[in-house]
Write a protein that holds these residues in place. Structure first.
Motif, mmCIF file in Angstrom:
data_model
loop_
_atom_site.group_PDB
_atom_site.id
_atom_site.type_symbol
_atom_site.label_atom_id
_atom_site.label_comp_id
_atom_site.label_asym_id
_atom_site.label_seq_id
_atom_site.Cartn_x
_atom_site.Cartn_y
_atom_site.Cartn_z
ATOM 1 N N SER A 17 -0.516 22.559 3.290
ATOM 2 C CA SER A 17 -1.983 23.084 3.395
ATOM 3 C C SER A 17 -2.361 23.572 4.586
ATOM 4 O O SER A 17 -2.052 22.866 5.556
ATOM 5 C CB SER A 17 -3.119 22.400 2.838
ATOM 6 O OG SER A 17 -2.589 22.002 1.311
ATOM 7 N N ARG A 19 -6.287 25.341 6.329
ATOM 8 C CA ARG A 19 -7.421 25.858 6.141
ATOM 9 C C ARG A 19 -7.584 27.016 7.402
ATOM 10 O O ARG A 19 -7.917 26.412 8.339
ATOM 11 C CB ARG A 19 -8.511 24.914 6.031
ATOM 12 C CG ARG A 19 -9.771 25.423 5.721
ATOM 13 C CD ARG A 19 -11.056 24.456 5.905
ATOM 14 N NE ARG A 19 -12.288 24.717 5.118
ATOM 15 C CZ ARG A 19 -13.325 24.486 5.626
ATOM 16 N NH1 ARG A 19 -13.694 23.510 6.656
ATOM 17 N NH2 ARG A 19 -14.384 24.710 4.802
ATOM 18 N N SER A 21 -10.348 29.473 9.315
ATOM 19 C CA SER A 21 -11.615 29.895 9.344
ATOM 20 C C SER A 21 -12.011 31.167 10.325
ATOM 21 O O SER A 21 -11.063 31.534 11.204
ATOM 22 C CB SER A 21 -12.613 28.752 10.333
ATOM 23 O OG SER A 21 -12.372 27.598 9.692
ATOM 24 N N TYR A 80 -13.773 31.321 5.258
ATOM 25 C CA TYR A 80 -12.900 30.184 4.965
ATOM 26 C C TYR A 80 -11.755 30.737 4.224
ATOM 27 O O TYR A 80 -12.121 31.413 3.293
ATOM 28 C CB TYR A 80 -13.235 28.893 4.627
ATOM 29 C CG TYR A 80 -14.543 28.407 5.529
ATOM 30 C CD1 TYR A 80 -15.864 28.586 4.999
ATOM 31 C CD2 TYR A 80 -13.931 27.748 6.448
ATOM 32 C CE1 TYR A 80 -16.828 28.103 5.835
ATOM 33 C CE2 TYR A 80 -15.168 27.161 7.206
ATOM 34 C CZ TYR A 80 -16.509 27.466 6.938
ATOM 35 O OH TYR A 80 -17.453 26.943 7.857
ATOM 36 N N GLN A 82 -8.690 28.358 2.182
ATOM 37 C CA GLN A 82 -8.139 27.159 1.910
ATOM 38 C C GLN A 82 -6.554 27.728 1.207
ATOM 39 O O GLN A 82 -6.743 28.229 0.218
ATOM 40 C CB GLN A 82 -8.863 26.254 0.967
ATOM 41 C CG GLN A 82 -8.112 25.113 0.728
ATOM 42 C CD GLN A 82 -7.854 24.010 1.952
ATOM 43 O OE1 GLN A 82 -8.857 24.040 2.725
ATOM 44 N NE2 GLN A 82 -6.511 23.401 1.900
ATOM 45 N N ASP A 84 -3.192 26.305 -0.250
ATOM 46 C CA ASP A 84 -2.553 25.252 -0.625
ATOM 47 C C ASP A 84 -0.990 25.571 -1.161
ATOM 48 O O ASP A 84 -0.969 26.858 -1.354
ATOM 49 C CB ASP A 84 -3.284 24.041 -1.497
ATOM 50 C CG ASP A 84 -4.705 23.983 -1.112
ATOM 51 O OD1 ASP A 84 -5.596 23.968 -1.779
ATOM 52 O OD2 ASP A 84 -4.549 23.182 0.034
#
Length: 124
Positions: A17, A19, A21, A80, A82, A84
Motif C-alpha cells: 500500500s 498513500r 497526498s 489523498y 489511498q 491498496d
C-alpha cells in the motif's frame, strides 16, 4: 497562483500500500473537483479517480476500483489517494489536478491545474 504538490510516492512490493497526498495552495474557494491521473512510460495520461467539491461524489477507473480510495480535506486543502493491493501495472507517475468544469470530471481536458507528479513503482 494555484500550486499543487504531490508527495507520498515510492517503491513498494506488489500487494502493498501507499498513500499519496496533494497539497493545494492559491485556490480562492474550495469549489474545485479534484482528481488523480497517472502516466506510465510510453503511454498517455489516464484517469484514476475524482472527487467532487465537498467529497459527496467519487468516480474511479475500473482498473483501480475496489483497491484505491480518493478523499479530500478541504480544511487542509489536501487531496489523498489511498492505494491498496498494488500491482506492477500501477507503476506510473501520479498527478493530482483541479477542475471547475463539473462535479466529477474524468478527462484530462476538464482539468485546469496540475501538479508535477510523484513516481509510484510497484515491484513484482
Amino acid at each position: 497562483q494555484v500550486q499543487l504538490v504531490e508527495y507520498g510516492g515510492g517503491l513498494v512490493q506488489a500487494g502493498g500500500s501507499l498513500r499519496l497526498s496533494c497539497a493545494a495552495s492559491g485556490l480562492i474557494r474550495s469549489n474545485y473537483a479534484m482528481g488523480w491521473f497517472r502516466q506510465a512510460p510510453g503511454k498517455e495520461r489516464e484517469f484514476v479517480a475524482t472527487i467532487s467539491r465537498i467529497g459527496v461524489s467519487t468516480v474511479y477507473a475500473d482498473s483501480v476500483k475496489g483497491r484505491f480510495t480518493i478523499s479530500r480535506d478541504n480544511a487542509k486543502n489536501t487531496l489523498y489517494l489511498q492505494m491498496d493491493s498494488l500491482k506492477p501495472e500501477d507503476t506510473a507517475v501520479y498527478y493530482c489536478a483541479t477542475s471547475t468544469f463539473r462535479a466529477v470530471p474524468v478527462t484530462v481536458g476538464e482539468y485546469d491545474y496540475w501538479g508535477q507528479g510523484t513516481q509510484v513503482t510497484v515491484s513484482s
